[in-house]
Design a protein around this motif. Sequence first.
Motif, PDB file in Angstrom:
ATOM      1  N   UNK A 295       0.848  -1.013  -0.105  1.00  0.00           N
ATOM      2  CA  UNK A 295       0.071  -0.065  -0.050  1.00  0.00           C
ATOM      3  C   UNK A 295       0.833   1.207   0.060  1.00  0.00           C
ATOM      4  N   UNK A 296       0.444   2.284  -0.846  1.00  0.00           N
ATOM      5  CA  UNK A 296       1.488   3.275  -0.871  1.00  0.00           C
ATOM      6  C   UNK A 296       0.550   4.947  -0.864  1.00  0.00           C
ATOM      7  N   UNK A 297      -0.495   4.848  -0.113  1.00  0.00           N
ATOM      8  CA  UNK A 297      -1.157   6.062   0.191  1.00  0.00           C
ATOM      9  C   UNK A 297      -0.331   7.002   0.651  1.00  0.00           C
ATOM     10  N   UNK A 298       0.357   6.608   1.660  1.00  0.00           N
ATOM     11  CA  UNK A 298       1.019   7.878   2.245  1.00  0.00           C
ATOM     12  C   UNK A 298       2.572   7.797   2.251  1.00  0.00           C
ATOM     13  N   UNK A 299       2.980   6.667   1.724  1.00  0.00           N
ATOM     14  CA  UNK A 299       4.596   6.399   1.865  1.00  0.00           C
ATOM     15  C   UNK A 299       4.967   5.323   0.685  1.00  0.00           C
ATOM     16  N   UNK A 300       5.732   5.657   0.100  1.00  0.00           N
ATOM     17  CA  UNK A 300       6.754   4.480  -1.142  1.00  0.00           C
ATOM     18  C   UNK A 300       7.612   3.646  -0.424  1.00  0.00           C
ATOM     19  N   UNK A 301       7.882   3.803   1.187  1.00  0.00           N
ATOM     20  CA  UNK A 301       9.206   3.144   1.633  1.00  0.00           C
ATOM     21  C   UNK A 301       9.048   1.695   1.233  1.00  0.00           C
ATOM     22  N   UNK A 302       7.811   0.933   1.606  1.00  0.00           N
ATOM     23  CA  UNK A 302       7.887  -0.279   1.450  1.00  0.00           C
ATOM     24  C   UNK A 302       8.064  -0.970   0.217  1.00  0.00           C
TER      25      UNK A 302
ATOM     26  N   UNK B 157      -5.520  -8.113  -3.449  1.00  0.00           N
ATOM     27  CA  UNK B 157      -6.733  -8.074  -4.410  1.00  0.00           C
ATOM     28  C   UNK B 157      -7.876  -7.597  -3.824  1.00  0.00           C
ATOM     29  N   UNK B 158      -8.164  -7.397  -2.465  1.00  0.00           N
ATOM     30  CA  UNK B 158      -9.598  -6.776  -2.054  1.00  0.00           C
ATOM     31  C   UNK B 158      -9.302  -5.071  -2.426  1.00  0.00           C
ATOM     32  N   UNK B 159      -8.111  -4.867  -2.090  1.00  0.00           N
ATOM     33  CA  UNK B 159      -8.071  -3.298  -2.331  1.00  0.00           C
ATOM     34  C   UNK B 159      -8.158  -2.922  -3.878  1.00  0.00           C
ATOM     35  N   UNK B 160      -7.755  -3.893  -4.822  1.00  0.00           N
ATOM     36  CA  UNK B 160      -7.642  -3.573  -6.261  1.00  0.00           C
ATOM     37  C   UNK B 160      -9.195  -3.545  -6.551  1.00  0.00           C
ATOM     38  N   UNK B 161     -10.131  -4.511  -5.999  1.00  0.00           N
ATOM     39  CA  UNK B 161     -11.527  -4.913  -6.339  1.00  0.00           C
ATOM     40  C   UNK B 161     -12.001  -3.632  -5.807  1.00  0.00           C
TER      41      UNK B 161
END
Length: 122
Positions: A35-42, A111-115
């Motif tokens: 997930x990258x809403x607030x950060x690209x670190x991961x 997958x749930x996020x994409x849906x």
Amino acid sequence: MIYSYEIEKQVLAALLQKPSVFVNYLNVLSEKDFYDKNSLLHKTLFLILKKSLEKNETIDEIIIVQRIKDLGIKFEEDISVLDYVRSLSMRKINSDSNIESSIKELKKLSVRREISNTGKKI
């Protein structure tokens, strides 16, 4: 929200600590699973680790941090990337089956996020 930073951290910690196990999952995971809403670190950390594994390079936290710095990316959290990577390296990883469970859970969330995102566009 459909994400878990704790699961992401667990997957990244496993990748840092047990890279030989991860070779089996490189074709399953992608940066989009983080997930990258607030950060690209991961996402950034995953991409660098993945490329290192694909090239059969040794995973070394100092080299990984230097590669992140070389990209010139600034993270909103203004964290020490070295301290963050070291903290991941010290996380407890129980077993290979726990790694697999964490990867599966991360994929489910992705997958749930994409849906959900697709549903919002419709």
